[in-house]
Design a protein around this motif. Structure first.
Motif, mmCIF file in Angstrom:
data_model
loop_
_atom_site.group_PDB
_atom_site.id
_atom_site.type_symbol
_atom_site.label_atom_id
_atom_site.label_comp_id
_atom_site.label_asym_id
_atom_site.label_seq_id
_atom_site.Cartn_x
_atom_site.Cartn_y
_atom_site.Cartn_z
ATOM 1 N N ALA A 11 0.792 -0.963 -0.045
ATOM 2 C CA ALA A 11 0.127 -0.092 -0.014
ATOM 3 C C ALA A 11 0.763 1.095 -0.353
ATOM 4 O O ALA A 11 0.503 2.470 -0.217
ATOM 5 C CB ALA A 11 -1.107 -0.243 1.229
ATOM 6 N N THR A 12 2.145 1.229 0.920
ATOM 7 C CA THR A 12 2.869 2.140 0.786
ATOM 8 C C THR A 12 4.134 2.092 -1.130
ATOM 9 O O THR A 12 3.940 3.578 -1.038
ATOM 10 C CB THR A 12 4.253 1.794 1.914
ATOM 11 N N ALA A 13 3.955 1.311 -1.505
ATOM 12 C CA ALA A 13 4.685 1.500 -2.837
ATOM 13 C C ALA A 13 3.201 2.794 -3.964
ATOM 14 O O ALA A 13 4.452 3.020 -4.516
ATOM 15 C CB ALA A 13 4.840 -0.034 -3.780
ATOM 16 N N LYS A 14 1.933 1.851 -3.629
ATOM 17 C CA LYS A 14 1.298 2.811 -4.420
ATOM 18 C C LYS A 14 0.802 4.234 -4.425
ATOM 19 O O LYS A 14 0.613 4.717 -5.151
ATOM 20 C CB LYS A 14 -0.209 1.852 -4.075
ATOM 21 N N ALA A 15 1.415 4.483 -3.124
ATOM 22 C CA ALA A 15 0.721 5.816 -2.498
ATOM 23 C C ALA A 15 1.708 6.378 -2.222
ATOM 24 O O ALA A 15 1.821 8.327 -2.319
ATOM 25 C CB ALA A 15 -0.121 5.729 -0.910
ATOM 26 N N LEU A 16 3.229 6.406 -2.439
ATOM 27 C CA LEU A 16 4.955 6.707 -2.026
ATOM 28 C C LEU A 16 4.389 7.987 -3.289
ATOM 29 O O LEU A 16 5.097 9.260 -3.045
ATOM 30 C CB LEU A 16 5.629 6.210 -1.926
ATOM 31 N N PRO A 17 3.997 8.028 -4.546
ATOM 32 C CA PRO A 17 4.238 8.639 -5.218
ATOM 33 C C PRO A 17 3.575 10.109 -5.452
ATOM 34 O O PRO A 17 4.528 11.098 -4.883
ATOM 35 C CB PRO A 17 4.299 8.029 -6.823
ATOM 36 N N ARG A 18 2.232 9.781 -5.219
ATOM 37 C CA ARG A 18 1.747 11.291 -4.578
ATOM 38 C C ARG A 18 1.842 11.516 -3.340
ATOM 39 O O ARG A 18 2.283 13.219 -3.493
ATOM 40 C CB ARG A 18 0.170 10.727 -4.619
ATOM 41 N N ALA A 19 2.591 10.897 -2.026
ATOM 42 C CA ALA A 19 2.578 11.588 -1.613
ATOM 43 C C ALA A 19 3.920 12.290 -1.570
ATOM 44 O O ALA A 19 4.475 13.273 -0.527
ATOM 45 C CB ALA A 19 3.146 10.136 -0.181
ATOM 46 N N LEU A 20 5.021 11.890 -2.331
ATOM 47 C CA LEU A 20 6.070 12.835 -1.811
ATOM 48 C C LEU A 20 5.547 13.508 -3.332
ATOM 49 O O LEU A 20 6.812 14.901 -2.568
ATOM 50 C CB LEU A 20 7.705 12.224 -3.292
ATOM 51 N N LEU A 77 6.402 -1.085 -6.321
ATOM 52 C CA LEU A 77 6.911 0.705 -6.515
ATOM 53 C C LEU A 77 6.967 0.774 -7.521
ATOM 54 O O LEU A 77 7.896 1.983 -8.100
ATOM 55 C CB LEU A 77 8.070 0.166 -5.351
ATOM 56 N N ARG A 78 7.674 -0.117 -8.968
ATOM 57 C CA ARG A 78 8.454 -0.176 -10.255
ATOM 58 C C ARG A 78 6.756 0.580 -10.874
ATOM 59 O O ARG A 78 6.570 1.210 -11.888
ATOM 60 C CB ARG A 78 8.694 -0.243 -10.994
#
Length: 340
Positions: A265-274, A302-303
């Motif tokens: 879930a973190t991998a999916k949400a990380l790009p938007r969060a950054l 993540l990719r």
């Protein structure tokens, strides 16, 4: 609220563009006091920095730093373009490889040739775009990239865009001699939104639209370090002077798969969060515990998540301590520094 909405307004007196997707904050662009990426200078070389393989340059807006300066001597004048934002106390990063970007076209003076975005796969559409490009660009000595927004776009609009960018490129490239000077301002948030957020969207330009559409609450939430995930899991995004630390927590879930679920879930949400926090540089993920056999699944997630993110991000890999590292271009200033 389903769909994409682009809000063009001002926040704390700064020009602001916000992209909302299905009611959630997906991206935000805010005017800053620093020269925007894309700004072009006629600069003067000052002194080389041998240990860093670069050279400091003089510009009207302060010092700039250029890498790969073979053959450049102190006192020379040259054209450079700002590539990102400077860290506190450091010089602006610049390059000699100028790009002239618009919604449909990118003109590349130093890279001749005609290219079409790989996102456009339909052969008939590619042939249509090639015909447009040859009609209006064949006499130019520069290179041209037709962007993904060209797909299905009006022929006249594409031709106008190519003509405008090639004319601007000629004007700038012919103005290389003289004193240090700012020759072109980088695009502001509203123009960047038109240029880069090209997918279909509702566009709202009314004064106060950020508040009317709930964007102010979303922006305020993005200033928090915590990002909530499903099932009570969460992760924290905390910038330090050296790096951005991301800490993943499983929350109340105590099942055997809790760590893997939280990490995916973190991998999916990380790009938007950054992206919405404007964070880049070295990023270290302290993931929730999971078996080593599940690392491939996390890497694949993540990719996939970063594939559509517009900011250049290198997925570096695992450290001996089991952390995962990324390296992300500093394309923006941190949100916390731009608004208070």
């Amino acid at each position: 609220m389903k769909g994409r909405t682009i809000l063009l307004d001002h926040l704390q007196g700064r020009e602001t563009a916000v992209l909302m997707v299905d009611g959630a904050l997906d991206d935000i662009l805010i005017e800053t006091d620093q020269p925007a990426p894309g700004t072009i200078y006629r600069a003067r070389a000052e002194r080389p920095v041998k240990g860093q393989g670069g050279m400091f340059l003089a510009t009207p807006d302060g010092r700039a730093f250029l890498r790969q300066v073979k053959g450049l001597s102190a006192g020379s004048t040259l054209l450079v373009q700002v590539t990102g934002y400077a860290e506190p106390g450091k010089a602006m990063p610049v390059t000699q490889r100028l790009l002239f970007k618009s919604r449909y076209a990118i003109v590349t003076p130093d890279a001749p040739g005609l290219n079409i975005s790989r996102v456009i796969r339909d052969e008939e559409e590619r042939d249509r775009l090639l015909e447009v490009a040859h009609d209006v660009f064949d006499a130019e000595p520069f290179g041209l990239i037709l962007r993904s927004a060209c797909a299905g776009a009006d022929v006249e609009e594409i031709a106008e865009d190519i003509t405008a960018m090639s004319g601007l490129a000629r004007q700038i490239m012919d103005d290389a001699e003289g004193e240090v000077e700012r020759l072109l301002d980088g695009d502001g948030p509203h123009l960047l939104a038109w240029r880069d957020w090209s997918e279909p969207a509702d566009i709202v330009t009314d004064a106060g639209c950020l508040e009317d559409h709930g964007a102010l609450e979303a922006i305020d939430a993005a200033r928090s370090h915590r990002v909530a995930l499903s099932g009570g899991a969460s992760f924290f995004v905390e910038p330090t002077r050296a790096l951005v630390a991301v800490d993943v927590n499983t929350g109340p879930d105590t099942s055997m798969a809790a760590g893997l679920k939280a990490n995916l879930a973190t991998a999916k949400a990380l790009p938007r969060a950054l992206r919405v926090r404007g964070l880049g540089g070295q990023i270290t993920l302290d993931l929730a515990p999971m078996p080593k056999k599940d690392r491939r699944a996390f890497e694949a997630a993540l990719r996939a998540a970063f594939r559509s993110d517009p900011t250049e991000t290198a997925l570096v890999g695992w450290t001996p301590l089991g952390h995962y590292e990324l390296q992300r271009k500093r394309a923006r200033l941190p949100l916390a520094e731009v608004i208070r």
